[in-house]
Scaffold this motif. Structure first.
Motif, PDB file in Angstrom:
ATOM      1  N   VAL A 116       0.836  -1.204   0.000  1.00 18.23           N
ATOM      2  CA  VAL A 116       0.000   0.000   0.000  1.00 18.23           C
ATOM      3  C   VAL A 116       0.876   1.261   0.000  1.00 18.23           C
ATOM      4  CG1 VAL A 116      -1.769   1.293   1.256  1.00 18.23           C
ATOM      5  CG2 VAL A 116      -1.859  -1.227   1.193  1.00 18.23           C
ATOM      6  N   ALA A 117       1.846   1.304   0.890  1.00 14.60           N
ATOM      7  CA  ALA A 117       2.696   2.486   1.023  1.00 14.60           C
ATOM      8  C   ALA A 117       3.602   2.623  -0.206  1.00 14.60           C
ATOM      9  CB  ALA A 117       3.541   2.371   2.292  1.00 14.60           C
ATOM     10  N   PRO A 118       4.017   3.871  -0.534  1.00 13.33           N
ATOM     11  CA  PRO A 118       4.907   4.076  -1.696  1.00 13.33           C
ATOM     12  C   PRO A 118       6.249   3.357  -1.508  1.00 13.33           C
ATOM     13  CG  PRO A 118       4.068   6.182  -0.850  1.00 13.33           C
ATOM     14  CD  PRO A 118       3.673   5.129   0.141  1.00 13.33           C
ATOM     15  N   VAL A 119       6.696   2.708  -2.568  1.00 15.61           N
ATOM     16  CA  VAL A 119       7.897   1.867  -2.544  1.00 15.61           C
ATOM     17  C   VAL A 119       8.949   2.470  -3.479  1.00 15.61           C
ATOM     18  CG1 VAL A 119       8.686  -0.364  -3.436  1.00 15.61           C
ATOM     19  CG2 VAL A 119       6.764  -0.281  -1.836  1.00 15.61           C
ATOM     20  N   LEU A 120      10.194   2.528  -2.968  1.00 12.89           N
ATOM     21  CA  LEU A 120      11.302   3.165  -3.681  1.00 12.89           C
ATOM     22  C   LEU A 120      12.544   2.294  -3.524  1.00 12.89           C
ATOM     23  CD1 LEU A 120      10.958   6.423  -1.558  1.00 12.89           C
ATOM     24  CD2 LEU A 120       9.674   5.928  -3.637  1.00 12.89           C
ATOM     25  N   CYS A 121      13.518   2.439  -4.417  1.00 11.84           N
ATOM     26  CA  CYS A 121      14.764   1.683  -4.255  1.00 11.84           C
ATOM     27  C   CYS A 121      15.881   2.366  -5.036  1.00 11.84           C
ATOM     28  CB  CYS A 121      14.570   0.250  -4.757  1.00 11.84           C
ATOM     29  SG  CYS A 121      15.927  -0.856  -4.334  1.00 11.84           S
ATOM     30  N   ILE A 122      17.041   2.496  -4.393  1.00  8.33           N
ATOM     31  CA  ILE A 122      18.216   3.036  -5.083  1.00  8.33           C
ATOM     32  C   ILE A 122      19.333   1.992  -4.980  1.00  8.33           C
ATOM     33  CG2 ILE A 122      19.883   4.921  -5.244  1.00  8.33           C
ATOM     34  CD1 ILE A 122      17.831   6.712  -3.773  1.00  8.33           C
ATOM     35  N   LEU A 142      14.595   4.048  -8.431  1.00  8.42           N
ATOM     36  CA  LEU A 142      13.398   3.371  -8.945  1.00  8.42           C
ATOM     37  C   LEU A 142      12.239   3.769  -8.043  1.00  8.42           C
ATOM     38  CD1 LEU A 142      14.911  -0.192  -9.509  1.00  8.42           C
ATOM     39  CD2 LEU A 142      14.657   1.668 -11.180  1.00  8.42           C
ATOM     40  N   LEU A 143      11.156   4.218  -8.633  1.00  7.00           N
ATOM     41  CA  LEU A 143      10.007   4.711  -7.870  1.00  7.00           C
ATOM     42  C   LEU A 143       8.784   3.879  -8.221  1.00  7.00           C
ATOM     43  CD1 LEU A 143      10.537   8.567  -8.443  1.00  7.00           C
ATOM     44  CD2 LEU A 143      11.531   7.113  -6.668  1.00  7.00           C
TER      45      LEU A 143
END
Lengths: 131, 131
Positions: free
Chosen positions: B33-39, B46-47
């Protein structure tokens, strides 16, 4: 001003204080109650307000100020916690940063900063690139 | 188990899933549900869950699994949000990571990962080292 705008404004204040070598503004920006952390590029992590603020005192005392431009800043809110992902342009390097904020006494205060180079290498040992 | 222990357990599950190339566990671990990000190190950010999970699908499909050891893991709680700072040892590189978690449907789920090398360079262009 929406909460998202307020978070992005706090994030821009971080880069303004950094570029202006404005330690007093930097000191105001970082949280006083919530746990404070910082991972400068290449450094081991700094934990706790004292260690983090000492690092800023040292960095901002440099007689040659850092010229740093923030762009592509995007904020993601999780209640009273927020993440900003943005890119940092310096004279000779292109970084990507995670900046974390909490709502403290009605204002968005910084609790964490990690920046690292873009296109510096491979993913955790593997020669992958995103698709 | 304290909330801090639960966050650290979720963080270790991330490294277990990574080392075991267990995409199903990785997919379960990341928030829905919550916004997911990765660097990923060296990558642009990546968003969004779709882009982040695609990157894990690709990375974990590599026929040579990544051997990654997490140590010096420390959790910092901010209500239903938590930050874990830890170091990552791989065969040929030493990284430091920020991993973010939110409480979602009663479980700590990952929303962000950024890792970058330790001792790789200088701070945002400046030849400083911490004191």
């Amino acid at each position: 001003m929406t909460e998202r705008d307020a978070v992005l404004a706090a994030n821009l204040e971080f880069y303004r204080a950094f570029t202006a070598s404005d330690y007093r503004a930097m000191e105001t920006l970082w949280a006083r109650v919530a746990p404070v952390l910082c991972i400068h590029p290449g450094w081991p992590p700094l934990l706790g307000r004292e260690a983090v603020m000492q690092s800023w005192r040292d960095l901002l005392a440099n007689p040659e100020p850092t010229h740093i431009m923030c762009h592509d800043d995007q904020a993601f809110l999780y209640g009273d916690f927020a993440t900003v992902i943005c890119e940092e342009e310096l004279a000779n390097v292109h970084l990507v940063a995670t900046n974390l904020f909490v709502k403290e006494s009605g204002a968005w205060r910084m609790v964490h900063h990690q920046a690292g180079p873009i296109l510096a290498g491979s993913y955790e040992g593997q020669p992958h690139r995103p698709h």
